[in-house]
Design an enzyme around this catalytic site. Structure first.
Site, mmCIF file in Angstrom:
data_model
loop_
_atom_site.group_PDB
_atom_site.id
_atom_site.type_symbol
_atom_site.label_atom_id
_atom_site.label_comp_id
_atom_site.label_asym_id
_atom_site.label_seq_id
_atom_site.Cartn_x
_atom_site.Cartn_y
_atom_site.Cartn_z
ATOM 1 N N TYR A 32 17.414 -41.362 7.349
ATOM 2 C CA TYR A 32 16.652 -42.411 6.660
ATOM 3 C C TYR A 32 15.793 -41.817 5.560
ATOM 4 O O TYR A 32 15.602 -40.605 5.480
ATOM 5 C CB TYR A 32 15.790 -43.205 7.649
ATOM 6 C CG TYR A 32 14.528 -42.490 8.089
ATOM 7 C CD1 TYR A 32 14.579 -41.431 8.981
ATOM 8 C CD2 TYR A 32 13.278 -42.873 7.594
ATOM 9 C CE1 TYR A 32 13.420 -40.780 9.373
ATOM 10 C CE2 TYR A 32 12.116 -42.222 7.983
ATOM 11 C CZ TYR A 32 12.194 -41.178 8.871
ATOM 12 O OH TYR A 32 11.066 -40.512 9.260
ATOM 13 N N ARG A 99 33.463 -47.581 21.701
ATOM 14 C CA ARG A 99 33.003 -47.001 22.960
ATOM 15 C C ARG A 99 31.823 -46.078 22.685
ATOM 16 O O ARG A 99 31.597 -45.659 21.549
ATOM 17 C CB ARG A 99 34.136 -46.215 23.628
ATOM 18 C CG ARG A 99 34.636 -45.083 22.771
ATOM 19 C CD ARG A 99 35.715 -44.272 23.441
ATOM 20 N NE ARG A 99 36.044 -43.123 22.595
ATOM 21 C CZ ARG A 99 36.514 -41.975 23.031
ATOM 22 N NH1 ARG A 99 36.738 -41.825 24.334
ATOM 23 N NH2 ARG A 99 36.761 -40.980 22.221
ATOM 24 N N HIS A 101 30.662 -42.578 23.013
ATOM 25 C CA HIS A 101 31.186 -41.231 23.253
ATOM 26 C C HIS A 101 30.478 -40.307 22.277
ATOM 27 O O HIS A 101 30.340 -40.629 21.104
ATOM 28 C CB HIS A 101 32.706 -41.223 23.021
ATOM 29 C CG HIS A 101 33.340 -39.909 23.308
ATOM 30 N ND1 HIS A 101 33.969 -39.158 22.346
ATOM 31 C CD2 HIS A 101 33.430 -39.202 24.453
ATOM 32 C CE1 HIS A 101 34.429 -38.039 22.896
ATOM 33 N NE2 HIS A 101 34.113 -38.045 24.172
ATOM 34 N N LYS A 149 16.150 -35.362 8.143
ATOM 35 C CA LYS A 149 15.350 -36.590 8.297
ATOM 36 C C LYS A 149 16.134 -37.594 9.142
ATOM 37 O O LYS A 149 16.653 -38.608 8.662
ATOM 38 C CB LYS A 149 14.971 -37.173 6.922
ATOM 39 C CG LYS A 149 13.802 -38.160 6.995
ATOM 40 C CD LYS A 149 13.242 -38.408 5.629
ATOM 41 C CE LYS A 149 12.231 -39.554 5.593
ATOM 42 N NZ LYS A 149 11.003 -39.315 6.308
ATOM 43 N N GLU A 182 3.900 -28.872 10.866
ATOM 44 C CA GLU A 182 3.578 -30.040 10.038
ATOM 45 C C GLU A 182 2.807 -31.009 10.932
ATOM 46 O O GLU A 182 2.252 -30.591 11.951
ATOM 47 C CB GLU A 182 4.850 -30.651 9.448
ATOM 48 C CG GLU A 182 5.898 -31.018 10.479
ATOM 49 C CD GLU A 182 7.125 -31.697 9.866
ATOM 50 O OE1 GLU A 182 7.089 -32.123 8.715
ATOM 51 O OE2 GLU A 182 8.131 -31.831 10.591
HETATM 52 N N1 PLP Z 1 7.024 -34.647 7.908
HETATM 53 C C1 PLP Z 1 7.484 -35.640 8.689
HETATM 54 C C2 PLP Z 1 7.812 -35.331 10.108
HETATM 55 C C3 PLP Z 1 7.635 -36.932 8.181
HETATM 56 O O1 PLP Z 1 8.095 -37.916 8.960
HETATM 57 C C4 PLP Z 1 7.274 -37.187 6.832
HETATM 58 C C5 PLP Z 1 7.416 -38.525 6.251
HETATM 59 O O2 PLP Z 1 7.913 -39.429 6.845
HETATM 60 C C6 PLP Z 1 6.797 -36.123 6.060
HETATM 61 C C7 PLP Z 1 6.693 -34.861 6.623
HETATM 62 C C8 PLP Z 1 6.426 -36.339 4.621
HETATM 63 O O3 PLP Z 1 7.577 -36.506 3.843
HETATM 64 P P1 PLP Z 1 7.564 -37.299 2.463
HETATM 65 O O4 PLP Z 1 6.537 -36.626 1.616
HETATM 66 O O5 PLP Z 1 8.938 -37.123 1.943
HETATM 67 O O6 PLP Z 1 7.212 -38.713 2.762
#
Ligand code: PLP
Length: 285
Positions: A32, A99, A101, A149, A182
């Site tokens: 996403y 299904r 799987h 992501k 992070e």
């Molecule tokens: N780290 C994580 C785990 C995130 O979910 C997000 C944003 O959703 C970010 C960092 C920051 O990313 P961005 O600057 O692309 O929104």
């Protein structure tokens, strides 16, 4: 905020239907993006779509949609939803199979879904107007592919909740070596003696687009030194300023960590300078 895009069609959200056999639903098998848009102007559209392409390639979902196709989908969504301050959520799952799987099925069509949601007005470079964050720290217990992501966000959701239940607005994560990775939904920056630092990218962190843009803006400007380097928990506790970055927050000052003030507990001057530059250049990407 009610017209969504699903598999080639714009329709009211109440009419959008996805199969319960969709692998996005059953396995979190998808990628996403969230892209901010202010008054119809997108921030970081191309880097966001590049990251989405990399995520799809990493999990071997093949999609013919071009950058220009994505642009027209996103622009139509904005136009159909009032063109205010919007976050555009784009979600591609592997699709529905007959299904359940684990193996990637052959010959199914990915599900493409996008919707717009209201976001606050663009953050301003104004110390007294900046929303501030109080956070907690905890060991990062997510998987080792956090650079993707993925829509499978349970690890992030559980970490966010750890802070949220105590009235905090984010949770900062560190690895087994006591190094910052992070936050549950943001990247992290620390400032010490005027130098801005952020952990280097690897499989433990999402390559945030706000992080990418901020680093580039600061380096181009040149007035604030920046480093991508390992940040220990000790460095975090000794920092003069700590920031979170994400697409809808931009650069968010953290004023309290685990009940202790960050620096003097106020929004800092380096934040002001960085947010001023970011506000001036964010539409360049
Ligand atoms: N780290 C994580 C785990 C995130 O979910 C997000 C944003 O959703 C970010 C960092 C920051 O990313 P961005 O600057 O692309 O929104």
């Amino acid at each position: 905020m009610s017209i969504v895009y699903l598999d080639g069609t714009f329709l009211p959200i109440d009419e959008a239907r996805i199969s319960p056999m969709d692998r996005g639903f059953l396995f979190g098998d998808g990628i996403y993006e969230v892209i901010p848009s202010y008054g119809g102007r997108l921030v970081g559209f191309e880097p966001h779509m590049r990251r989405m392409g990399e995520g799809l390639a990493a999990i071997e979902i093949k999609l013919d949609t071009t950058l220009e196709d994505w642009r027209s989908i996103v622009e139509e969504l904005i136009q159909r939803n009032g063109s205010g301050n919007l976050g555009i959520y784009i979600h591609v799952s592997r699709g529905a199979d007959s299904r359940r799987h684990h193996a990637y099925p052959v010959g199914i069509t990915p599900t493409v879904f996008a919707f717009a949601f209201e976001i606050p007005a663009a953050p301003r470079a104004d110390k007294s107007a900046a929303p501030t964050y109080s956070v907690v720290t905890t060991e990062d217990l997510r998987w080792r592919r956090c650079n993707i992501k993925s829509t499978a966000l349970l690890g992030n959701v559980m970490h966010f909740q750890q802070g949220y239940t105590g009235g905090h607005t984010e949770t900062l994560l560190y690895n087994q070596q006591g190094e910052l990775t992070e936050a549950s939904a943001c990247n992290v920056f620390v400032v010490k003696d005027g130098v801005v630092r952020t952990p280097p990218l690897d499989h433990q962190k999402l390559p945030g687009i706000t992080r990418l843009m901020l680093l580039e803006i600061l380096r181009r400007d040149g007035s604030i030194p920046v480093e991508e380097t390992v940040i220990s928990l000790e460095d975090l506790r000794a920092a003069d300023e700590v920031w979170l970055t994400s697409s809808t927050k931009e650069i968010a000052p953290v004023v309290e960590i685990d009940g202790q003030a960050v620096g003097d507990g106020q929004v800092g001057n380096v934040w002001l300078a960085a947010q001023t530059l970011y506000s001036a250049h964010k539409f360049d990407f």
